[in-house]
Motif scaffolding. Structure first.
Motif, mmCIF file in Angstrom:
data_model
loop_
_atom_site.group_PDB
_atom_site.id
_atom_site.type_symbol
_atom_site.label_atom_id
_atom_site.label_comp_id
_atom_site.label_asym_id
_atom_site.label_seq_id
_atom_site.Cartn_x
_atom_site.Cartn_y
_atom_site.Cartn_z
ATOM 1 N N GLY A 78 0.814 -1.214 0.000
ATOM 2 C CA GLY A 78 0.000 0.000 0.000
ATOM 3 C C GLY A 78 0.838 1.249 0.000
ATOM 4 O O GLY A 78 2.018 1.227 -0.372
ATOM 5 N N ALA A 79 0.218 2.350 0.429
ATOM 6 C CA ALA A 79 0.892 3.643 0.415
ATOM 7 C C ALA A 79 0.356 4.504 1.540
ATOM 8 O O ALA A 79 -0.739 4.267 2.066
ATOM 9 N N GLU A 80 1.140 5.510 1.908
ATOM 10 C CA GLU A 80 0.719 6.464 2.940
ATOM 11 C C GLU A 80 0.734 7.871 2.370
ATOM 12 O O GLU A 80 1.660 8.244 1.628
ATOM 13 N N LEU A 81 -0.276 8.647 2.758
ATOM 14 C CA LEU A 81 -0.362 10.037 2.291
ATOM 15 C C LEU A 81 0.153 10.997 3.351
ATOM 16 O O LEU A 81 0.245 10.659 4.534
ATOM 17 N N ASP A 137 -1.309 13.399 4.664
ATOM 18 C CA ASP A 137 -2.313 13.702 5.690
ATOM 19 C C ASP A 137 -2.615 12.508 6.591
ATOM 20 O O ASP A 137 -3.542 12.559 7.394
ATOM 21 N N GLY A 138 -1.835 11.432 6.453
ATOM 22 C CA GLY A 138 -2.015 10.278 7.323
ATOM 23 C C GLY A 138 -2.888 9.183 6.744
ATOM 24 O O GLY A 138 -2.927 8.077 7.297
ATOM 25 N N THR A 139 -3.595 9.472 5.662
ATOM 26 C CA THR A 139 -4.420 8.434 5.038
ATOM 27 C C THR A 139 -3.536 7.258 4.613
ATOM 28 O O THR A 139 -2.449 7.459 4.069
ATOM 29 N N ALA A 140 -4.018 6.035 4.870
ATOM 30 C CA ALA A 140 -3.307 4.831 4.435
ATOM 31 C C ALA A 140 -4.105 4.176 3.323
ATOM 32 O O ALA A 140 -5.335 4.192 3.331
ATOM 33 N N ILE A 141 -3.394 3.650 2.366
ATOM 34 C CA ILE A 141 -4.039 2.913 1.292
ATOM 35 C C ILE A 141 -3.530 1.482 1.325
ATOM 36 O O ILE A 141 -2.312 1.253 1.405
ATOM 37 N N SER A 142 -4.454 0.549 1.277
ATOM 38 C CA SER A 142 -4.114 -0.874 1.264
ATOM 39 C C SER A 142 -4.557 -1.430 -0.076
ATOM 40 O O SER A 142 -5.717 -1.279 -0.459
ATOM 41 N N CYS A 143 -3.627 -2.039 -0.793
ATOM 42 C CA CYS A 143 -3.969 -2.460 -2.152
ATOM 43 C C CYS A 143 -3.051 -3.579 -2.602
ATOM 44 O O CYS A 143 -2.012 -3.846 -1.982
ATOM 45 N N GLY A 144 -3.443 -4.230 -3.690
ATOM 46 C CA GLY A 144 -2.634 -5.304 -4.245
ATOM 47 C C GLY A 144 -1.460 -4.787 -5.051
ATOM 48 O O GLY A 144 -0.373 -5.366 -5.027
ATOM 49 N N THR A 145 -1.694 -3.689 -5.782
ATOM 50 C CA THR A 145 -0.621 -3.116 -6.605
ATOM 51 C C THR A 145 -0.635 -1.598 -6.472
ATOM 52 O O THR A 145 -1.707 -0.983 -6.478
ATOM 53 N N VAL A 146 0.556 -1.047 -6.370
ATOM 54 C CA VAL A 146 0.708 0.410 -6.435
ATOM 55 C C VAL A 146 1.311 0.748 -7.795
ATOM 56 O O VAL A 146 2.323 0.158 -8.186
ATOM 57 N N VAL A 147 0.665 1.676 -8.515
ATOM 58 C CA VAL A 147 1.215 2.174 -9.778
ATOM 59 C C VAL A 147 1.755 3.579 -9.508
ATOM 60 O O VAL A 147 0.996 4.482 -9.148
ATOM 61 N N VAL A 148 3.058 3.740 -9.661
ATOM 62 C CA VAL A 148 3.672 5.043 -9.389
ATOM 63 C C VAL A 148 3.772 5.809 -10.708
ATOM 64 O O VAL A 148 4.549 5.444 -11.597
ATOM 65 N N ALA A 149 2.936 6.837 -10.832
ATOM 66 C CA ALA A 149 2.855 7.637 -12.057
ATOM 67 C C ALA A 149 2.866 9.110 -11.687
ATOM 68 O O ALA A 149 2.052 9.896 -12.154
ATOM 69 N N ALA A 150 3.805 9.472 -10.835
ATOM 70 C CA ALA A 150 3.830 10.817 -10.270
ATOM 71 C C ALA A 150 4.874 11.704 -10.949
ATOM 72 O O ALA A 150 5.329 12.685 -10.383
ATOM 73 N N GLY A 151 5.234 11.357 -12.194
ATOM 74 C CA GLY A 151 6.180 12.191 -12.921
ATOM 75 C C GLY A 151 7.478 12.330 -12.159
ATOM 76 O O GLY A 151 7.969 11.346 -11.567
ATOM 77 N N TRP A 152 8.025 13.556 -12.163
ATOM 78 C CA TRP A 152 9.266 13.742 -11.428
ATOM 79 C C TRP A 152 9.076 13.491 -9.941
ATOM 80 O O TRP A 152 9.994 13.031 -9.249
ATOM 81 N N GLY A 153 7.875 13.761 -9.436
ATOM 82 C CA GLY A 153 7.587 13.562 -8.020
ATOM 83 C C GLY A 153 7.753 12.117 -7.581
ATOM 84 O O GLY A 153 7.906 11.853 -6.378
ATOM 85 N N SER A 154 7.751 11.185 -8.533
ATOM 86 C CA SER A 154 7.929 9.777 -8.181
ATOM 87 C C SER A 154 9.228 9.562 -7.416
ATOM 88 O O SER A 154 9.317 8.689 -6.540
ATOM 89 N N ALA A 155 10.247 10.360 -7.759
ATOM 90 C CA ALA A 155 11.572 10.177 -7.159
ATOM 91 C C ALA A 155 11.594 10.530 -5.687
ATOM 92 O O ALA A 155 12.521 10.147 -4.977
ATOM 93 N N GLY A 156 10.556 11.231 -5.208
ATOM 94 C CA GLY A 156 10.547 11.656 -3.808
ATOM 95 C C GLY A 156 9.743 10.748 -2.899
ATOM 96 O O GLY A 156 9.572 11.061 -1.718
#
Lengths: 387, 387
Positions: free
Chosen positions: B190-193, B195-214
């Protein structure tokens, strides 16, 4: 709805707001009708207080008025800052005029000689002396002059402080647009707003800049006398960690074109301005922005690194002789418009004069050449000419 | 708060949103985490779909991928328009490449010859033929070429339509910024935001452009592989009553510098773009705006009359070989970033490929050279390098 007051002031720029403040401070019950637009000439301006570098051959009466205004401005500003607790960014380092090529230099030398001949403080400087004052200017600058009597103010902070002072003095602000003034038997009695609000008052002060020409019921020919002269400006900002690039206002002549650069203590640098006779067009054009940047970069190459924070366009109220149109124009009507390129500079003395006129007293003698009767026959109601 | 889904997509630009739409349409339960910033690379872009004029010596694999993308784009766009009822401004008139001086012309001829040698449609044109196609171009243009396979789309309308289609397909959008991905025993969970929101998932797709590197927790070296390449652009508009000044996208070489002008049916004209290696700086600078206007005015003098409606800056996700970084990068992780100058063009085929990867199927063969394993060793969690 009807609003009643001693005085209704039409226009919320520096002229109308300065008059409102001082009239209320003098004990009058004042209503200020303010369209509250963010592209009024007072907000688009650069804030130069430039009696010297605005002076040209043949406008000696305007020069005398501008010099009166420059002498008055610092005390007016100090009082405003004291009343409001706001800093309005008055800078008195003087203005550096510089010439880019030999033709520009010859033209600037002629103007500098003229300015000295009428008693103004205009010290010629060579290229080396100029770069000692402003090290970031290009070494290509041919020469120039220091005009110690030309200052600047942050026009946006200035207008904000005037509004605060006016409100504190009891001025009531009515948001809106005056469409016509009303009269009975040759006596002006009030004004009407676009939203139907009526104002009933003893005197209407029309201080709506170029917009004054569009108000119905005013003496004839106003629309022939006051015209919009478009000016486009740029507001730049120093990027984080860059020290100031200028300490004086710089007016450059670059290949025959004038450009000015006005620095602020907070890192803003205003670059202006075009002079365009295009009617009431307020668009920012690619050509004007290019030309302003090109000319500014020619004299200050480091400007390329600055942030282009804002591009803006405004309409100065120009007149047939470039002088303001101020004073009584019939029973119950006072005009205070046509300040053209000198509205910020003239605002304090226009407020002084308006307070005198409202009290039935004469203003400073420098105003005599700028009364409305030089262009306008008294008498109304009449309709303005169609645009 | 915890959000659960089959797939969490990080990034609300055209890549992430196109993937979200197609993945949801394929039956997956999709959450899209979108920082909703108005200066994302997808919104700052000009919308060129330019496999031909972006092709250069040595990037033949990228050319093959871009050609696949150009073939795919019209059907993808048609389906998007049909699903949403929106027009996204696809223009297929072709792109006119023009050269300003003899050196520019020699360089353009070499590139045109290369493009023909690899089978692209690149028709040389002389100055007269160019001005027959585009009469407002300066007669100084030396010559050029028509690239019939290079088109454009209104990137802002395109992203808006993708968002609408994604929402209609059942994608849930979570506003916010992903700060880290989470994993257990080598499987991403999963992933964390911020603001504290948590995401639980089978797959994370990282498509955040340059921001992906951070984003923390991704395979090592991503911050070494994806870097921000700043681009500044201008958005101009025709003034009222002016007819269109261009019917093709124009790419000009002006004294060695590239500038492009992309017209829209609604009167917008986009002028771009700088290529600046300045880290994550998004400021609009006086120098870049000047240079873009100067070069555009050199080939299209009438541009001086256009309204300068907007200046903007964005950060393209550049990579070490200028190609995207797309594909599985470990259990539960799919990367879709690094699209650099071709993000709009590649969005449709990236969505196709992502849907294939999510289903455990192979994507089009053109993707083989652009999988993450050419730069990244699999395995996490690791921390990104400090910026």
């Amino acid at each position: 709805m009807t609003v009643t007051a001693d005085v209704a002031i039409v226009g919320g720029g520096v002229i109308g707001t300065a008059i409102a403040w001082r009239a209320a401070a003098a004990g009058l019950d004042v209503v200020l009708v303010d369209p509250q637009r963010d592209d009024g000439a007072s907000l688009v301006a650069a804030g130069m207080l430039a009696p010297v570098s605005e002076s040209i051959f043949g406008e000696e009466a305007l020069l005398r008025l501008n010099l009166l205004a420059a002498r008055r401005f610092p005390t007016f500003a100090a009082e405003l800052e004291e009343h409001t607790g706001q800093h309005i960014g008055l800078r008195q380092e003087g203005t550096l005029a510089v010439a880019y090529d030999p033709g520009d230099h010859a033209a600037l030398l002629r103007l500098t000689e003229f300015r000295r001949s009428v008693g103004l403080d205009a010290a010629e400087l060579d290229s080396r002396a100029i770069r000692q004052l402003e090290p970031f200017l290009t070494p290509d600058v041919r020469g120039g002059a220091l005009f110690a009597g030309d200052w600047s103010v942050d026009n946006r902070r200035y207008l904000a402080a005037l509004r605060q002072a006016a409100q504190a003095a009891g001025v009531r602000t009515v948001p809106g647009q005056v469409t016509r003034v009303t009269s009975t038997g040759g006596q002006l009695t009030g004004a009407e707003l676009a939203d139907g609000t009526a104002i009933s008052c003893g005197t209407v002060v029309v201080a709506a800049g170029w917009g004054s020409a569009g108000i119905a019921g005013l003496p004839g020919r106003l629309a022939d006398v006051v015209r919009p002269v478009k000016g486009q400006l740029l507001r730049l900002r120093l990027p984080a960690a860059m020290p100031p690039v200028l300490s004086h206002s710089v007016r450059a002549v670059v290949r025959g074109t004038d450009v000015y650069l006005v620095p602020r203590a907070d890192g803003e640098l205003v670059v202006g301005a075009t002079q365009e006779e295009r009617g009431p067009d307020r668009t920012v054009t690619a050509g004007a922005v290019h030309d302003l940047l090109r000319d500014a970069l020619s004299v200050l190459p480091v400007l390329s690194e600055l942030v282009l924070a804002e591009t803006c366009a405004g309409l100065r109220p120009g007149t047939l002789d470039n002088g303001p149109l101020a004073g009584p124009a019939g029973a119950g009507l006072l005009l205070a418009t046509g300040h053209y390129r000198n509205g910020i500079l003239l605002s304090a003395v226009t407020a002084d004069a308006a307070v005198a006129w409202l009290a039935g007293q004469p203003p400073a003698a420098e105003w005599a050449p700028f009364t409305p009767d030089r262009f306008l026959a008294p008498g109304w109601p009449t309709e303005p000419r169609p645009a």
